[in-house]
Design a protein around this motif. Structure first.
Motif, PDB file in Angstrom:
ATOM      1  N   ASP A 182      -3.912  -3.796  -1.654  1.00  0.00           N
ATOM      2  CA  ASP A 182      -3.997  -2.343  -1.512  1.00  0.00           C
ATOM      3  C   ASP A 182      -4.947  -1.978  -0.386  1.00  0.00           C
ATOM      4  OD1 ASP A 182      -3.964   0.377  -1.837  1.00  0.00           O
ATOM      5  OD2 ASP A 182      -4.731   0.358  -3.896  1.00  0.00           O
ATOM      6  N   ARG A 183      -4.422  -1.374   0.667  1.00  0.00           N
ATOM      7  CA  ARG A 183      -5.244  -0.953   1.813  1.00  0.00           C
ATOM      8  C   ARG A 183      -5.403   0.559   1.886  1.00  0.00           C
ATOM      9  NH1 ARG A 183      -3.444  -4.731   6.908  1.00  0.00           N
ATOM     10  NH2 ARG A 183      -4.509  -6.590   6.208  1.00  0.00           N
ATOM     11  N   SER A 237       0.823  -1.216   0.000  1.00  0.00           N
ATOM     12  CA  SER A 237       0.000   0.000   0.000  1.00  0.00           C
ATOM     13  C   SER A 237       0.852   1.259   0.000  1.00  0.00           C
ATOM     14  CB  SER A 237      -0.931   0.007   1.212  1.00  0.00           C
ATOM     15  OG  SER A 237      -1.884  -1.018   1.111  1.00  0.00           O
ATOM     16  N   ASP A 238       1.924   1.258   0.786  1.00  0.00           N
ATOM     17  CA  ASP A 238       2.796   2.432   0.841  1.00  0.00           C
ATOM     18  C   ASP A 238       3.489   2.684  -0.498  1.00  0.00           C
ATOM     19  OD1 ASP A 238       2.051   2.834   3.458  1.00  0.00           O
ATOM     20  OD2 ASP A 238       3.981   2.266   4.326  1.00  0.00           O
ATOM     21  N   LEU A 239       3.914   1.624  -1.167  1.00  0.00           N
ATOM     22  CA  LEU A 239       4.520   1.794  -2.486  1.00  0.00           C
ATOM     23  C   LEU A 239       3.523   2.382  -3.475  1.00  0.00           C
ATOM     24  CD1 LEU A 239       6.603  -1.498  -2.824  1.00  0.00           C
ATOM     25  CD2 LEU A 239       7.511   0.828  -2.646  1.00  0.00           C
ATOM     26  N   LEU A 240       2.312   1.842  -3.472  1.00  0.00           N
ATOM     27  CA  LEU A 240       1.291   2.353  -4.388  1.00  0.00           C
ATOM     28  C   LEU A 240       0.947   3.804  -4.063  1.00  0.00           C
ATOM     29  CD1 LEU A 240      -0.973  -0.819  -4.562  1.00  0.00           C
ATOM     30  CD2 LEU A 240       0.492   0.088  -6.387  1.00  0.00           C
ATOM     31  N   ALA A 241       0.858   4.134  -2.780  1.00  0.00           N
ATOM     32  CA  ALA A 241       0.556   5.510  -2.375  1.00  0.00           C
ATOM     33  C   ALA A 241       1.669   6.470  -2.781  1.00  0.00           C
ATOM     34  CB  ALA A 241       0.335   5.572  -0.867  1.00  0.00           C
ATOM     35  N   THR A 278       5.855  -2.622 -11.014  1.00  0.00           N
ATOM     36  CA  THR A 278       7.041  -2.625 -10.154  1.00  0.00           C
ATOM     37  C   THR A 278       6.696  -3.183  -8.784  1.00  0.00           C
ATOM     38  OG1 THR A 278       7.970  -0.733 -11.339  1.00  0.00           O
ATOM     39  CG2 THR A 278       8.837  -1.169  -9.137  1.00  0.00           C
ATOM     40  N   VAL A 279       5.570  -2.763  -8.237  1.00  0.00           N
ATOM     41  CA  VAL A 279       5.139  -3.273  -6.934  1.00  0.00           C
ATOM     42  C   VAL A 279       4.903  -4.782  -7.026  1.00  0.00           C
ATOM     43  CG1 VAL A 279       3.395  -3.122  -5.115  1.00  0.00           C
ATOM     44  CG2 VAL A 279       4.145  -1.043  -6.285  1.00  0.00           C
ATOM     45  N   GLN A 280       4.289  -5.207  -8.100  1.00  0.00           N
ATOM     46  CA  GLN A 280       4.052  -6.637  -8.330  1.00  0.00           C
ATOM     47  C   GLN A 280       5.361  -7.410  -8.300  1.00  0.00           C
ATOM     48  OE1 GLN A 280       2.212  -7.429 -12.130  1.00  0.00           O
ATOM     49  NE2 GLN A 280       2.831  -9.564 -12.118  1.00  0.00           N
ATOM     50  N   ALA A 293      -8.068   7.719  -1.894  1.00  0.00           N
ATOM     51  CA  ALA A 293      -6.732   7.672  -2.518  1.00  0.00           C
ATOM     52  C   ALA A 293      -6.791   6.885  -3.816  1.00  0.00           C
ATOM     53  CB  ALA A 293      -5.720   7.061  -1.562  1.00  0.00           C
ATOM     54  N   ARG A 294      -7.540   5.793  -3.812  1.00  0.00           N
ATOM     55  CA  ARG A 294      -7.665   4.998  -5.038  1.00  0.00           C
ATOM     56  C   ARG A 294      -8.414   5.789  -6.103  1.00  0.00           C
ATOM     57  NH1 ARG A 294      -8.857   1.027  -1.121  1.00  0.00           N
ATOM     58  NH2 ARG A 294     -11.049   1.066  -1.707  1.00  0.00           N
ATOM     59  N   ARG A 295      -9.423   6.532  -5.684  1.00  0.00           N
ATOM     60  CA  ARG A 295     -10.197   7.343  -6.635  1.00  0.00           C
ATOM     61  C   ARG A 295      -9.317   8.434  -7.237  1.00  0.00           C
ATOM     62  NH1 ARG A 295     -13.774   6.902 -10.358  1.00  0.00           N
ATOM     63  NH2 ARG A 295     -13.663   8.934 -11.287  1.00  0.00           N
TER      64      ARG A 295
END
Length: 68
Positions: A52-53, A24-28, A35-37, A58-60
């Motif tokens: 993803d938490r 989640s932190d990487l995606l944020a 890359t996260v994968q 944030a996702r929107r």
């Protein structure tokens, strides 16, 4: 980890919780899902997305960047 969590007065935490937080932190931070994968060792980006938490807002906001 359970003992340390109890000493800190926080609910039980698992190694898997750290994995969710890492992803989640990487995606944020704006790291792309591929890359996260790779960093998570997942074969599928769908699996990575399931970790993803981040809050829905944030996702929107991430989706809204695509429309910009």
């Amino acid at each position: 980890m359970t003992r340390r969590a109890a000493q800190a007065g926080i609910p039980d935490i698992t190694a898997h919780d750290f994995r969710h937080t890492f992803i989640s932190d990487l995606l944020a931070a704006g790291v792309d899902i591929a890359t996260v994968q790779s960093l998570a060792g997942h074969e599928s980006a769908t699996t990575t997305a399931g970790y993803d938490r981040r809050p829905a807002a944030a996702r929107r906001a991430a989706v809204d960047l695509l429309a910009a």
